[in-house]
Each structure stands twice: as structure tokens, then as C-alpha cells.
Design a protein around this motif. Structure first.
Motif, PDB file in Angstrom:
ATOM      1  N   ALA A 126     -49.243 -30.601   3.654  1.00 28.17           N
ATOM      2  CA  ALA A 126     -48.875 -30.806   5.055  1.00 28.17           C
ATOM      3  C   ALA A 126     -50.117 -31.026   5.910  1.00 28.17           C
ATOM      4  O   ALA A 126     -50.136 -31.907   6.779  1.00 28.17           O
ATOM      5  N   TYR A 127     -51.149 -30.240   5.661  1.00 23.03           N
ATOM      6  CA  TYR A 127     -52.388 -30.394   6.429  1.00 23.03           C
ATOM      7  C   TYR A 127     -52.981 -31.784   6.240  1.00 23.03           C
ATOM      8  O   TYR A 127     -53.356 -32.458   7.206  1.00 23.03           O
ATOM      9  N   SER A 128     -53.077 -32.240   4.987  1.00 26.26           N
ATOM     10  CA  SER A 128     -53.678 -33.540   4.708  1.00 26.26           C
ATOM     11  C   SER A 128     -52.856 -34.670   5.316  1.00 26.26           C
ATOM     12  O   SER A 128     -53.406 -35.608   5.907  1.00 26.26           O
ATOM     13  N   ALA A 129     -51.532 -34.590   5.186  1.00 23.49           N
ATOM     14  CA  ALA A 129     -50.666 -35.635   5.741  1.00 23.49           C
ATOM     15  C   ALA A 129     -50.757 -35.678   7.261  1.00 23.49           C
ATOM     16  O   ALA A 129     -50.915 -36.749   7.864  1.00 23.49           O
ATOM     17  N   LEU A 130     -50.670 -34.517   7.895  1.00 24.12           N
ATOM     18  CA  LEU A 130     -50.727 -34.459   9.360  1.00 24.12           C
ATOM     19  C   LEU A 130     -52.088 -34.888   9.880  1.00 24.12           C
ATOM     20  O   LEU A 130     -52.183 -35.546  10.923  1.00 24.12           O
ATOM     21  N   LEU A 131     -53.163 -34.542   9.163  1.00 24.83           N
ATOM     22  CA  LEU A 131     -54.502 -34.930   9.596  1.00 24.83           C
ATOM     23  C   LEU A 131     -54.675 -36.444   9.513  1.00 24.83           C
ATOM     24  O   LEU A 131     -55.217 -37.069  10.430  1.00 24.83           O
ATOM     25  N   ASN A 132     -54.202 -37.058   8.428  1.00 22.54           N
ATOM     26  CA  ASN A 132     -54.293 -38.507   8.305  1.00 22.54           C
ATOM     27  C   ASN A 132     -53.513 -39.206   9.414  1.00 22.54           C
ATOM     28  O   ASN A 132     -53.999 -40.174  10.016  1.00 22.54           O
ATOM     29  N   ALA A 133     -52.309 -38.723   9.683  1.00 24.05           N
ATOM     30  CA  ALA A 133     -51.497 -39.332  10.736  1.00 24.05           C
ATOM     31  C   ALA A 133     -52.145 -39.149  12.106  1.00 24.05           C
ATOM     32  O   ALA A 133     -52.142 -40.059  12.944  1.00 24.05           O
ATOM     33  N   LYS A 134     -52.726 -37.979  12.337  1.00 23.92           N
ATOM     34  CA  LYS A 134     -53.398 -37.695  13.602  1.00 23.92           C
ATOM     35  C   LYS A 134     -54.598 -38.617  13.806  1.00 23.92           C
ATOM     36  O   LYS A 134     -54.786 -39.185  14.894  1.00 23.92           O
ATOM     37  N   LEU A 135     -55.407 -38.789  12.782  1.00 23.98           N
ATOM     38  CA  LEU A 135     -56.578 -39.637  12.877  1.00 23.98           C
ATOM     39  C   LEU A 135     -56.189 -41.106  13.058  1.00 23.98           C
ATOM     40  O   LEU A 135     -56.843 -41.850  13.797  1.00 23.98           O
ATOM     41  N   ALA A 136     -55.121 -41.519  12.396  1.00 30.52           N
ATOM     42  CA  ALA A 136     -54.647 -42.892  12.579  1.00 30.52           C
ATOM     43  C   ALA A 136     -54.212 -43.105  14.025  1.00 30.52           C
ATOM     44  O   ALA A 136     -54.533 -44.132  14.642  1.00 30.52           O
ATOM     45  N   HIS A 182     -38.370 -36.139   2.751  1.00 30.76           N
ATOM     46  CA  HIS A 182     -37.655 -35.194   3.615  1.00 30.76           C
ATOM     47  C   HIS A 182     -38.630 -34.265   4.336  1.00 30.76           C
ATOM     48  O   HIS A 182     -38.533 -34.068   5.561  1.00 30.76           O
ATOM     49  N   ASP A 183     -39.574 -33.701   3.596  1.00 36.95           N
ATOM     50  CA  ASP A 183     -40.530 -32.763   4.188  1.00 36.95           C
ATOM     51  C   ASP A 183     -41.391 -33.431   5.262  1.00 36.95           C
ATOM     52  O   ASP A 183     -41.612 -32.864   6.341  1.00 36.95           O
ATOM     53  N   LEU A 184     -41.884 -34.630   4.978  1.00 37.76           N
ATOM     54  CA  LEU A 184     -42.764 -35.306   5.936  1.00 37.76           C
ATOM     55  C   LEU A 184     -41.999 -35.715   7.189  1.00 37.76           C
ATOM     56  O   LEU A 184     -42.516 -35.612   8.304  1.00 37.76           O
ATOM     57  N   ALA A 185     -40.761 -36.190   7.003  1.00 38.76           N
ATOM     58  CA  ALA A 185     -39.955 -36.558   8.168  1.00 38.76           C
ATOM     59  C   ALA A 185     -39.640 -35.319   9.003  1.00 38.76           C
ATOM     60  O   ALA A 185     -39.657 -35.366  10.242  1.00 38.76           O
ATOM     61  N   TRP A 186     -39.387 -34.216   8.347  1.00 42.94           N
ATOM     62  CA  TRP A 186     -39.102 -32.961   9.065  1.00 42.94           C
ATOM     63  C   TRP A 186     -40.309 -32.513   9.883  1.00 42.94           C
ATOM     64  O   TRP A 186     -40.167 -31.988  10.993  1.00 42.94           O
ATOM     65  N   LEU A 187     -41.502 -32.777   9.360  1.00 46.56           N
ATOM     66  CA  LEU A 187     -42.723 -32.429  10.093  1.00 46.56           C
ATOM     67  C   LEU A 187     -42.986 -33.380  11.259  1.00 46.56           C
ATOM     68  O   LEU A 187     -43.905 -33.151  12.044  1.00 46.56           O
ATOM     69  N   GLY A 188     -42.192 -34.445  11.363  1.00 46.45           N
ATOM     70  CA  GLY A 188     -42.342 -35.381  12.474  1.00 46.45           C
ATOM     71  C   GLY A 188     -43.177 -36.602  12.167  1.00 46.45           C
ATOM     72  O   GLY A 188     -43.570 -37.332  13.088  1.00 46.45           O
ATOM     73  N   LEU A 189     -43.464 -36.845  10.898  1.00 47.13           N
ATOM     74  CA  LEU A 189     -44.313 -37.976  10.529  1.00 47.13           C
ATOM     75  C   LEU A 189     -43.505 -39.253  10.330  1.00 47.13           C
ATOM     76  O   LEU A 189     -42.369 -39.223   9.868  1.00 47.13           O
ATOM     77  N   GLU A 190     -44.120 -40.366  10.676  1.00 48.60           N
ATOM     78  CA  GLU A 190     -43.565 -41.688  10.410  1.00 48.60           C
ATOM     79  C   GLU A 190     -44.621 -42.503   9.681  1.00 48.60           C
ATOM     80  O   GLU A 190     -45.816 -42.332   9.914  1.00 48.60           O
ATOM     81  N   THR A 214     -40.012 -23.527  11.902  1.00 43.84           N
ATOM     82  CA  THR A 214     -39.877 -24.798  12.602  1.00 43.84           C
ATOM     83  C   THR A 214     -41.085 -25.684  12.285  1.00 43.84           C
ATOM     84  O   THR A 214     -42.133 -25.174  11.866  1.00 43.84           O
ATOM     85  N   PRO A 215     -40.962 -26.989  12.501  1.00 45.01           N
ATOM     86  CA  PRO A 215     -42.133 -27.856  12.292  1.00 45.01           C
ATOM     87  C   PRO A 215     -43.339 -27.412  13.115  1.00 45.01           C
ATOM     88  O   PRO A 215     -44.473 -27.454  12.628  1.00 45.01           O
ATOM     89  N   ALA A 216     -43.099 -26.967  14.344  1.00 40.71           N
ATOM     90  CA  ALA A 216     -44.195 -26.514  15.196  1.00 40.71           C
ATOM     91  C   ALA A 216     -44.884 -25.291  14.599  1.00 40.71           C
ATOM     92  O   ALA A 216     -46.107 -25.156  14.664  1.00 40.71           O
ATOM     93  N   GLU A 217     -44.103 -24.402  14.014  1.00 43.28           N
ATOM     94  CA  GLU A 217     -44.677 -23.190  13.407  1.00 43.28           C
ATOM     95  C   GLU A 217     -45.518 -23.547  12.176  1.00 43.28           C
ATOM     96  O   GLU A 217     -46.589 -22.963  11.951  1.00 43.28           O
ATOM     97  N   VAL A 218     -45.033 -24.495  11.379  1.00 50.06           N
ATOM     98  CA  VAL A 218     -45.798 -24.920  10.216  1.00 50.06           C
ATOM     99  C   VAL A 218     -47.110 -25.571  10.657  1.00 50.06           C
ATOM    100  O   VAL A 218     -48.172 -25.307  10.081  1.00 50.06           O
ATOM    101  N   ARG A 219     -47.032 -26.409  11.676  1.00 51.73           N
ATOM    102  CA  ARG A 219     -48.261 -27.013  12.202  1.00 51.73           C
ATOM    103  C   ARG A 219     -49.237 -25.937  12.688  1.00 51.73           C
ATOM    104  O   ARG A 219     -50.443 -26.035  12.492  1.00 51.73           O
TER     105      ARG A 219
END
Length: 292
Positions: free
Chosen positions: A21-31, A60-68, A281-286
Motif C-alpha cells: 500500500a505504501y509503495s502504490a500510494l507513494l507512486n501515485a502521489k509522486l505522479a 480491489h484493494d487498490l481501488a478501495w484505497l482510492g487509487l486510479e 477505513t482507507p484514511a486509517e490505512v493511509r
């Protein structure tokens, strides 16, 4: 100026955990912060361990975290033919050789060497280097054993590969998550010995497919865990052999698991699905991983 391209490339051989989750969210954030693109790639070359149910869980997991992410998603198992052509180039240039020793044979060979007082070298991950006995084998004997149906892996003749490279091998490593500075890191390729680049039944490996895909997809920034830092040297060597561009790298810190050890899919450490089903929640995981 080229648009920066980032990617998250998990293997569907288990459920995603907080480290993923950290790696995916960080990549999306930097993009997002750099006006770039965010790609999702499924690295499913291990046909014995990767399963479609785990792949569906990734989506499913990535979409739940809010990633596109951009579609279509590249699935490596659908491109073995492309990787096979790269392997054929290495074979034609005599930069790989068929390695027939089984794991038990490797252990026995090294144990015998150590009983004679030889200190056997290990790679950065702690695995003993492959003996490479087959490099002295004649082409005729190699072909005879292959035609006989013996199991083998294609290993890179690292010494020969390095001798064929003209330019010094290094990569550019970002100095922070903002990617606002890079430093030159000399590639210590010899430390890995003769790594596997393909197997008898699968014409690729992680190293071969990842450099091919990063180049094909125009990835400009590889942002991934610190556990892959040393492996970058092998990938830079393959990029040079194939004439592929080198992205900028950033190897981020790993999310620690229980008692400070590395998170593991096999142990289902801090799984995203488990956390979701427990009511997080996604916010809590973040918040758990420090990405708001």
C-alpha cells in the motif's frame, strides 16, 4: 519536457499488505505532484504461484484505497513471446548458459568446497553464488542435455556480459521522496554472480521482464522498496546489453512488520483485505503508513 511515468508492479502470489500500500500510494502521489502518469503492472511470470484470485484482490484493494490507474493493465504472463526474443539475443551473443545443477547439487558442491577450506561467496541477499561449472561445457554437450529433457535455467554469464559493456555501469538514485536530487551509484554487478534470466519452461525472469517492461512502457521513475536496491545493478547491466534507457530510481524505506521484520505475503502480515474486513477505513490505512 517528457511527462514522468511511475508504476506499481505487484506479483499476484498473495494478498497485498501495508508495504505494498505504501509503495502504490507513494507512486501515485509522486505522479500526481509531478504531473505524470501512474501505471499498474501485474508481474505474474511465476505461473505456479500466481493466481487470478490474488490479481483480482490487488485491483480491489487498490481501488478501495482510492487509487486510479491507466488501462489496459499490462500482465506479464501475456508477453512471454516478447521476453523470449530478448533471451534469444543473449543466447546468440553467448552471454547466457544453461545451468543444470539442482539445488541439492549446488548445496553439495559448495559443502564439499567448504570442507576443503574454501570460503564460498554469497550474493547481497545471502544466497551462495552459483558454481558455474557449465561454462566449461562444450556446445555439443549442452545441446545433448537440453535435447534429453533435463531441467535447467538460463544464467547470465556475468563476467562475459560485463566485458561486452563499454560504458561504466551506474544508476541515478533520488535522494528524497520529492525526487529533487539524484546521486550516482556505481553498480556492483559482480556481487550477484551468474543470476537466472530465464528457465526451461518460462523464457524470462524478474530481472529480464522488469527491464523490458519499464522500457516498453516508458517508465521514467522506478519507485520501490529498499529491498531491491542492490538488484538494480543487475538490471542496469541488462539495460546496457539491450540498449534500453535507464530510469531514475528511488528505493524507499520498508514498512516494518511485527518485531521489526520485513512484511511477508506468506505470513499475511497487515493484509489490506484483513484490515478492511476488520473495519479499517482507507484514511486509517493511509495514516498507518504516513501518506495522507
Amino acid at each position: 519536457m517528457a511527462v514522468p511515468v511511475f508504476r506499481f508492479a505487484p506479483s499476484p502470489n498473495g494478498e497485498l499488505h501495508l508495504g505494498h500500500a505504501y509503495s502504490a500510494l507513494l507512486n501515485a502521489k509522486l505522479a500526481r505532484e509531478n504531473g505524470g502518469r501512474f501505471l499498474l503492472r501485474i508481474e505474474d511470470i511465476d505461473i505456479t504461484r500466481c493466481r487470478r484470485e490474488f490479481e483480482e484482490g490487488i485491483y480491489h484493494d487498490l481501488a478501495w484505497l482510492g487509487l486510479e490507474w491507466e488501462e489496459p493493465v499490462r500482465r506479464q504472463s501475456e508477453h512471454f513471446g516478447e521476453y523470449g526474443k530478448l533471451l534469444e539475443r543473449l543466447i546468440a551473443e553467448e552471454l547466457v548458459y544453461p545451468a543444470f545443477m539442482s539445488r541439492s547439487e549446488i548445496r553439495a558442491y559448495i559443502a564439499d568446497a567448504e570442507t576443503r577450506g574454501e570460503r564460498w561467496p554469497h550474493d547481497p541477499d545471502g544466497a551462495p553464488l552459483y558454481p558455474g561449472m557449465e561454462k566449461q561445457m562444450s556446445r555439443r554437450e549442452r545441446r545433448r542435455r537440453i535435447d534429453r529433457g533435463e531441467a535447467f535455467a538460463w544464467r547470465l554469464d556475468t563476467e562475459a556480459a560485463l566485458a561486452s559493456v563499454v560504458n561504466p555501469l551506474f544508476w541515478r538514485e533520488a535522494t528524497s521522496e520529492k525526487l529533487d536530487g539524484t546521486e550516482r551509484i556505481d553498480a556492483q554487478v559482480e556481487a550477484w554472480g551468474d543470476v537466472i534470466v530465464a528457465r526451461k519452461e518460462i523464457p524470462t525472469s524478474y530481472h529480464l521482464s522488469v527491464v523490458a517492461d519499464d522500457a516498453l512502457q516508458g517508465v521514467t521513475h522506478v519507485v520501490r522498496g529498499r529491498d531491491l536496491y542492490q538488484a538494480t545493478g543487475i538490471q542496469r547491466l541488462l539495460q546496457e546489453l539491450f540498449g534500453l534507457p535507464a530510469p531514475i530510481y528511488f528505493h524507499h524505506a520498508l514498512v516494518p512488520g511485527p518485531e521489526g521484520r520485513k512484511l511477508s505475503k506468506s505470513l499475511r502480515d497487515s493484509g489490506i483485505r484483513v484490515l478492511r474486513e476488520a473495519g479499517a477505513t482507507p484514511a486509517e490505512v493511509r495514516g498507518m503508513i504516513g501518506i495522507a
